[in-house]
Design a protein around this motif. Sequence first.
Motif, PDB file in Angstrom:
ATOM      1  N   SER A 133       0.709  -0.932   0.203  1.00  0.00           N
ATOM      2  CA  SER A 133       0.415  -0.011   0.021  1.00  0.00           C
ATOM      3  C   SER A 133       0.960   1.024  -0.271  1.00  0.00           C
ATOM      4  CB  SER A 133      -0.890   0.131   0.916  1.00  0.00           C
ATOM      5  OG  SER A 133      -0.332  -0.046   2.006  1.00  0.00           O
ATOM      6  N   THR A 193     -10.872  -0.200  -0.908  1.00  0.00           N
ATOM      7  CA  THR A 193      -9.773   0.812  -0.896  1.00  0.00           C
ATOM      8  C   THR A 193      -9.105   0.887  -0.370  1.00  0.00           C
ATOM      9  OG1 THR A 193     -11.298   2.328   0.550  1.00  0.00           O
ATOM     10  CG2 THR A 193     -11.856   2.335  -2.142  1.00  0.00           C
ATOM     11  N   VAL A 194      -7.667   1.765  -0.175  1.00  0.00           N
ATOM     12  CA  VAL A 194      -6.826   1.372  -0.483  1.00  0.00           C
ATOM     13  C   VAL A 194      -6.508   2.034   1.452  1.00  0.00           C
ATOM     14  CG1 VAL A 194      -4.058   1.650  -0.039  1.00  0.00           C
ATOM     15  CG2 VAL A 194      -5.834   1.524  -2.292  1.00  0.00           C
ATOM     16  N   SER A 204      -7.517   3.334  -5.185  1.00  0.00           N
ATOM     17  CA  SER A 204      -6.889   4.557  -4.986  1.00  0.00           C
ATOM     18  C   SER A 204      -7.576   5.769  -6.072  1.00  0.00           C
ATOM     19  CB  SER A 204      -4.885   3.843  -4.984  1.00  0.00           C
ATOM     20  OG  SER A 204      -4.572   4.824  -4.705  1.00  0.00           O
TER      21      SER A 204
END
Length: 318
Positions: A133, A193-194, A204
């Motif tokens: 990430s 989502t990240v 992202s």
Amino acid sequence: MGENNVKEIKCSSVEDFIHKISYNGELYGLRSNKYIYRGESSDEYKLIPSALREQNHEDLVNLVKTYFPTFKYKNDNSESFQMVAEYISLHLFYMYCDYRGLHIPNTNDFRHKLIGKVNIDDILYNKSTWLPSEYIEIAGLAQHYGVYTRLLDWSRNINVALYFAVSGLMNFDESEKPENIVLWVLNTTVLNTVEKDHDGIILSIPEYAGNPNLCAQKGVFSLYSIKSYYKTDHAEFFDNNDKIVKPLDEIIKEEINSGNEEPILYKILIPTPQNYELYNYLCNEGYDASLIFPGFEGTSKTLKENLYWSNQKQKNKQ
């Protein structure tokens, strides 16, 4: 698992598509903030990110040989080799940007290795997924400027995606133009989502501040994150076997069980414009190169695209 996750819709003409996507049309519901969009100028293009495309593989091999000649590998098509190649690409991008004083996201793995020895084995050994990430922000920036990554570009604006599908037609010879262009529409509400490292499909949204092109294009990135077995009990398989490359639509079919009745991904086929009608539609909506690429570059591109589609109109009159 999810054959119904992906739905293909074929439009009979450009006019048919415009009618369907406009107010009260049967596809108007896809103009919602829960969807993101990607335009392709050919229905033969697959949803495979640049770092995993076969035509770019030789470049990545040469990159590793040039900048990390001590790296020992048995298979230059393996997942472990691919991780090394992508790491080197991002490291070099980060290093050169920083050296020239360009604003880049702070990423400790790169920031702490701008000088001195870089032990890529030690860095990658600690990664549980790829991309991790903390790399996604810098990978998104690099992707936007042509570096091979495993991110796919999307837009939060449907007209931006259509613009890229239409503008890409200028790269084809008249005899080689595809039968259809494609508008991909992805439902984001069933995806992650990240927030932290995990495998699977994640989304992202990069910071738009300081990047006028990305802001104008309302860019979003998707990533199919894989588990990393670099230097673990599974390392032999990771090192010796070919990496698995699948288009995103196949991944969505095979790996997502959303429980939703509606599709997760739409593939809308639009007959390749032979005239200026779709380009004209976008211009009337205010979407041309001068908006997509703010500044002198976009203005110059707009002049070229106006001329191209004007010539197409004249050819079709003959």
